[in-house]
Design an enzyme around this catalytic site. Sequence first.
Site, PDB file in Angstrom:
ATOM      1  CE  LYS A 198      -1.689   2.576   3.178  1.00 25.09           C
ATOM      2  NZ  LYS A 198      -1.566   3.870   2.460  1.00 25.09           N
ATOM      3  CD  GLU A 271      14.449   1.410   8.004  1.00 25.16           C
ATOM      4  OE1 GLU A 271      15.084   0.372   7.834  1.00 25.16           O
ATOM      5  OE2 GLU A 271      14.962   2.468   8.438  1.00 25.16           O
ATOM      6  CB  CYS A 305      13.395   9.234   7.969  1.00 30.02           C
ATOM      7  SG  CYS A 305      14.381   8.409   6.716  1.00 30.02           S
ATOM      8  CD  GLU A 403      10.241  12.802  12.443  1.00 29.84           C
ATOM      9  OE1 GLU A 403       9.153  12.271  12.742  1.00 29.84           O
ATOM     10  OE2 GLU A 403      11.052  12.287  11.661  1.00 29.84           O
TER      11      GLU A 403
HETATM   12  P1  NAD Z   1       2.391   7.644   8.833  1.00 27.74           P
HETATM   13  O1  NAD Z   1       2.857   6.656   9.831  1.00 27.74           O
HETATM   14  O2  NAD Z   1       1.187   8.432   9.156  1.00 27.74           O
HETATM   15  O3  NAD Z   1       2.094   6.956   7.409  1.00 27.74           O
HETATM   16  C1  NAD Z   1       3.017   6.129   6.744  1.00 27.74           C
HETATM   17  C2  NAD Z   1       2.258   5.058   5.963  1.00 27.74           C
HETATM   18  O4  NAD Z   1       1.538   4.245   6.888  1.00 27.74           O
HETATM   19  C3  NAD Z   1       1.203   5.616   4.998  1.00 27.74           C
HETATM   20  O5  NAD Z   1       1.191   4.815   3.827  1.00 27.74           O
HETATM   21  C4  NAD Z   1      -0.093   5.464   5.768  1.00 27.74           C
HETATM   22  O6  NAD Z   1      -1.225   5.341   4.924  1.00 27.74           O
HETATM   23  C5  NAD Z   1       0.159   4.167   6.507  1.00 27.74           C
HETATM   24  N1  NAD Z   1      -0.628   3.999   7.739  1.00 27.74           N
HETATM   25  C6  NAD Z   1      -1.154   4.970   8.523  1.00 27.74           C
HETATM   26  N2  NAD Z   1      -1.796   4.413   9.560  1.00 27.74           N
HETATM   27  C7  NAD Z   1      -1.693   3.070   9.430  1.00 27.74           C
HETATM   28  C8  NAD Z   1      -2.130   1.941  10.193  1.00 27.74           C
HETATM   29  N3  NAD Z   1      -2.838   2.108  11.321  1.00 27.74           N
HETATM   30  N4  NAD Z   1      -1.826   0.713   9.777  1.00 27.74           N
HETATM   31  C9  NAD Z   1      -1.091   0.524   8.667  1.00 27.74           C
HETATM   32  N5  NAD Z   1      -0.651   1.540   7.889  1.00 27.74           N
HETATM   33  C10 NAD Z   1      -0.937   2.803   8.269  1.00 27.74           C
HETATM   34  O7  NAD Z   1       3.647   8.571   8.547  1.00 27.74           O
HETATM   35  P2  NAD Z   1       3.670   9.936   7.803  1.00 27.74           P
HETATM   36  O8  NAD Z   1       3.389  10.984   8.798  1.00 27.74           O
HETATM   37  O9  NAD Z   1       2.862   9.912   6.568  1.00 27.74           O
HETATM   38  O10 NAD Z   1       5.222   9.948   7.366  1.00 27.74           O
HETATM   39  C11 NAD Z   1       6.159  10.702   8.034  1.00 27.74           C
HETATM   40  C12 NAD Z   1       6.865   9.884   9.102  1.00 27.74           C
HETATM   41  O11 NAD Z   1       7.550   8.808   8.505  1.00 27.74           O
HETATM   42  C13 NAD Z   1       7.931  10.694   9.806  1.00 27.74           C
HETATM   43  O12 NAD Z   1       7.854  10.446  11.196  1.00 27.74           O
HETATM   44  C14 NAD Z   1       9.231  10.158   9.276  1.00 27.74           C
HETATM   45  O13 NAD Z   1      10.317  10.288  10.114  1.00 27.74           O
HETATM   46  C15 NAD Z   1       8.893   8.746   8.969  1.00 27.74           C
HETATM   47  N6  NAD Z   1       9.749   8.244   7.889  1.00 27.74           N
HETATM   48  C16 NAD Z   1      10.766   7.404   8.217  1.00 27.74           C
HETATM   49  C17 NAD Z   1      11.633   6.916   7.232  1.00 27.74           C
HETATM   50  C18 NAD Z   1      12.764   5.988   7.595  1.00 27.74           C
HETATM   51  O14 NAD Z   1      13.329   5.379   6.707  1.00 27.74           O
HETATM   52  N7  NAD Z   1      13.114   5.851   8.846  1.00 27.74           N
HETATM   53  C19 NAD Z   1      11.444   7.293   5.916  1.00 27.74           C
HETATM   54  C20 NAD Z   1      10.390   8.141   5.604  1.00 27.74           C
HETATM   55  C21 NAD Z   1       9.536   8.604   6.609  1.00 27.74           C
END
Ligand code: NAD
Length: 534
Positions: A198, A271, A305, A403
């Site tokens: 997804k 991650e 990130c 963050e």
């Molecule tokens: P998020 O956790 O809200 O969403 C990330 C993904 O998870 C999306 O595809 C979302 O639809 C899905 N998701 C949301 N709720 C879910 C659930 N209950 N079950 C399964 N999937 C679900 O994150 P965001 O705010 O969109 O992204 C930013 C965050 O991601 C920041 O905290 C950043 O640091 C982190 N990030 C980390 C890395 C890394 O490699 N460490 C890389 C990119 C982003």
Amino acid sequence: MLVLMSSTTTARPGVSPSLSEAPVSAARVAALTGLIRSTTGESRTTRTPFTDQALAEVPVSSLDDVDAAFDAARVAQVRWAGTAVRDRASMLIRLHDLVLAHQGELMDLIQLESGKTRKHAYDEVLHLALTARYYGRRLRHLAGSSRKVGVFPLITQVTVHHVPKGVVGIISPWNYPLTMALADGIPAIAAGNVVVQKPDSQSPLTALAALELLRKAGAPTDVWQMVSGAGSVVGTAIVQQADYICFTGSTATGTGIAKLAAERLVGYSLELGGKNPMIVLPGADVEKAAEGAVGACFSSAGQLCVSIERLYVHDSLYDDFRDAFVRRVSSMSLGASLDWDVDMGSLVSASQLETVTKHVDDAVANGATVVTGGRARPDLGPYFFEPTVLEDVTPAAECFAEETFGPLVSLYRYGSVEEAVELANAGEYGLNASLFGPVPLAKRLAPRIKAGTVNINEGFAATFGSVDAPMGGMRTSGTGRRQGDEGFYRYTETQSVGVQRLVPVAGPAAIPAKPYAAVLTFLLRVLRRTTVRR
Ligand code: NAD
């Protein structure tokens, strides 16, 4: 600066250089969204953060669609795991070539969906191509079986195999819509798994364009399927069925996924977020450190990130560094351009803009000073925010430890290297850290920094770009590692196969247990005195 069409903009198949009309043609949208497994007839509109203009109607998948994807995946996995390793490796090399050949459209889509600049979009093309080539070339070694020493030398033969886990569920974020969509799954399919994914609802077209290339490279349809919809619905359904989960996103969501995975005892790699520090060490070249800090803090408008959000500078260099850094940051160009002429793009959404604005306002209310930036720029586009440097941030401010995930960095002074290490290690996160200064000193300090990657005289790219090296977080920044050998073996079960010949391990039936034990004891004593490994 607002550059939506420039004289150097070249013709782009399917993508209009002008955002006054549909930025991606209806035919191209239909071709890409047709790759999503969806039977609902429902769709959701995606928009470009550059202008908030509609980009695509993206089909939404139902829970039945997710079930159907897993059913098809389980059938496909058995066939896929039986394909030759060399064929899977060749497919990845073809993917490398296709990604480079189609980089123009990929960068257009990345930019339109994320609002980032062309050069930051190119970073994704590079990372994906490097990942495909790395696993393509290394697959024979990684997938190979190895002989181990048996309990009885010569009589017992043991071989260790790395068998695929099955169906891997991948949930990816919007901030690196190309490479976060595909790079993590490359070692998964290389190992003989299949993927149900997804992508984030903000950035499906980029993920779908990457999927299209993967299929052109030779991946059968059911080896990698995409579904679409809300994370809490479709994402949860994936987590509830997958044999392994690869998640990239926030620490809050990752924690919930870990709980669900624990109930089923399936493995996962997470991650997650970071509040990454950079230390400018005594003896650092101030100009080089300032240049490095600009890239480390403001790539993809800080929505990265591994981006740096805390900058600790030694007393002896503080004023010079501050001047050199602020001079560079305040002269950065901002804009919505599909060309290479802009230093920083837009934030991705209204909620990102709200968080950054809130963090700046809250820091100022708690005593911080805005050194440069600090303002939204609606004149450039709905979600633009200036690259911002703060001083005097107090522990009461939200951005002190939380963050931001935006173009916001706080400057702090320190007196001794010991103090700098302590400051860098403060807080809950442990994703990335950067040390600028003399290499011998930085190398001595690196093992004491609680972060999965430490970059010396670089912000993050020395480790993130080195796909042979594992990358991931300590503490609440995650668990598991992408890239390198660890990025492959997370998707496999280690299986040991032992073959016993001539006599059973428990001894021949004709010899009673007591004398057999005496023989074994004697043998152990002899072996202890030899160079034989047992
Ligand atoms: P998020 O956790 O809200 O969403 C990330 C993904 O998870 C999306 O595809 C979302 O639809 C899905 N998701 C949301 N709720 C879910 C659930 N209950 N079950 C399964 N999937 C679900 O994150 P965001 O705010 O969109 O992204 C930013 C965050 O991601 C920041 O905290 C950043 O640091 C982190 N990030 C980390 C890395 C890394 O490699 N460490 C890389 C990119 C982003």
